[in-house]
Design an enzyme around this catalytic site. Structure first.
Site, PDB file in Angstrom:
ATOM      1  N   CYS A  93       0.868  -1.172   0.000  1.00  0.00           N
ATOM      2  CA  CYS A  93       0.000   0.000   0.000  1.00  0.00           C
ATOM      3  C   CYS A  93       0.905   1.222   0.000  1.00  0.00           C
ATOM      4  CB  CYS A  93      -0.908  -0.013   1.233  1.00  0.00           C
ATOM      5  SG  CYS A  93      -2.060   1.359   1.202  1.00  0.00           S
ATOM      6  N   CYS A 243      -3.248   6.926  -5.053  1.00  0.00           N
ATOM      7  CA  CYS A 243      -2.973   5.481  -4.967  1.00  0.00           C
ATOM      8  C   CYS A 243      -1.521   5.172  -5.366  1.00  0.00           C
ATOM      9  CB  CYS A 243      -3.936   4.663  -5.831  1.00  0.00           C
ATOM     10  SG  CYS A 243      -3.850   2.901  -5.436  1.00  0.00           S
TER      11      CYS A 243
HETATM   12  O1  PYC Z   1      -1.842   3.792  -2.053  1.00  0.00           O
HETATM   13  O2  PYC Z   1      -1.299   1.816  -2.808  1.00  0.00           O
HETATM   14  C1  PYC Z   1      -2.096   2.584  -2.313  1.00  0.00           C
HETATM   15  C2  PYC Z   1      -3.440   2.096  -1.952  1.00  0.00           C
HETATM   16  C3  PYC Z   1      -3.955   0.859  -2.211  1.00  0.00           C
HETATM   17  C4  PYC Z   1      -5.251   0.853  -1.703  1.00  0.00           C
HETATM   18  C5  PYC Z   1      -5.489   2.091  -1.146  1.00  0.00           C
HETATM   19  N1  PYC Z   1      -4.364   2.831  -1.310  1.00  0.00           N
END
Ligand code: PYC
Length: 318
Positions: A93, A243
């Site tokens: 994550c 993300c």
């Molecule tokens: O930032 O990799 C990330 C992530 C995955 C799911 C929520 N955030």
């Protein structure tokens, strides 16, 4: 008054670009020893109610990503970590690692410099910079399949790439999509339609792995960003940050397409307007090591109380 057999779990909450992370600093389950990916399976098999208690209502919410600190198996790592969410476990994550580093700095456990962290899907390196930002060197990332066509229930054909950035993603370029906060319900619905279409068509990551994240890309209105995204997470929530693993998957595809060269900065805007800066370092096998840079802020230091008499001690699950 706290009942005698109430379990106390100490957590630190933070957010990275708007996306929350809850780090469990004490009171977590004993997962024994061995590689972190084996301990993640023990977590799943024997302590799944703890996962749900920590991140789900009434103590949490569907949006929170949990991070359980573990003794690293890799002795060169400063910690191991297992990330989890409202429905299960994720590999890596990015926003969570940035939150974890800022949390450990807040606790006085680490200072500026580079820190090695063991995750179930590999070792990452996170540098806490003098600015307070965190630059993460992620696991090797790559495109698994290009231009995959899937048909939605509506009959519409959608084309995207399957790529790994620490989790499996289906990445769809949708330049005309309305990637605004006002439109998240429709975007989430589209993301679910794509997930169902992938499942119907048997499209998976390597070794049949489920693709549990869908990422839509459109134009950013900002002159300082290359793209804006919307990411549907496995439990149906959308990532408030751009993300980290999704941006890693994206830059791996851009690199393979010759649209991003090593060292060139890709500025990825997320759905709430926060930005991660990404670059790639090329590996000999065609994969890349993405770096993701962002900021996190600590929002709370709390003690969760797990009272065995509480009918929702294991969280509310649907
Ligand atoms: O930032 O990799 C990330 C992530 C995955 C799911 C929520 N955030």
């Amino acid at each position: 008054m706290v009942a005698i057999d109430t379990r106390i779990v100490e957590v630190i909450d933070s957010h990275t670009g708007g996306e929350p992370t809850r780090v469990v600093v004490s009171g977590g389950p004993d997962l024994g020893s061995g590689p972190i990916f084996e301990r993640r399976e023990r977590f799943r098999a024997e302590h799944d109610n703890f996962r749900s208690a920590v991140v789900n209502e009434p103590r949490g919410s569907d949006v929170i990503v949990g991070a359980l600190l573990c003794e690293p198996f890799d002795k060169a790592s400063m910690t191991g970590v297992i990330f989890f969410n409202n429905v299960g476990y994720i590999g890596m994550c990015g926003h969570g690692t940035i939150g974890l580093v800022v949390t450990l700095a807040h606790l006085g456990r680490i200072g500026t410099g580079t820190h090695r962290i063991e995750t179930p899907v590999g070792i990452v390196e996170a540098a806490l910079l003098d600015s307070g930002k965190v630059r993460l060197a992620n696991v090797p990332s790559f495109r698994h399949e290009k231009d995959v066509h899937v048909r939605l229930e509506s009959g519409q054909l959608v084309t995207g790439d399957v790529a790994w950035g620490g989790n499996w993603f289906f990445l769809v370029d949708d330049p005309d999509a309305d990637l605004s906060l006002a439109n998240v319900e429709q975007l989430s619905d589209r993301g679910w339609q794509i997930r169902r279409a992938l499942a119907r068509a048997g499209v998976t990551g390597a070794d049949g792995a489920e693709i549990d994240h869908v990422e839509l890309f459109g134009r950013s209105q900002r002159s300082d960003c290359d793209s804006r995204n919307f990411v549907l997470c496995p439990g149906g929530q959308y990532d408030r940050s751009p993300c980290g693993t999704g941006t890693s998957a994206k830059v791996a595809c851009l690199y393979e397409d010759g649209k991003l060269v090593p060292g060139q900065v890709w500025r990825q805007e997320g759905i709430v307007g926060t930005v991660f800066e990404a670059t790639v370092k090329a590996l000999d096998d065609g994969k890349v090591i993405p770096t993701i840079q962002g900021s996190a802020y600590v929002t709370a230091e709390s003690r969760l109380l797990l009272d065995p008499r509480d009918p929702f001690v294991g969280g509310l699950t649907s």
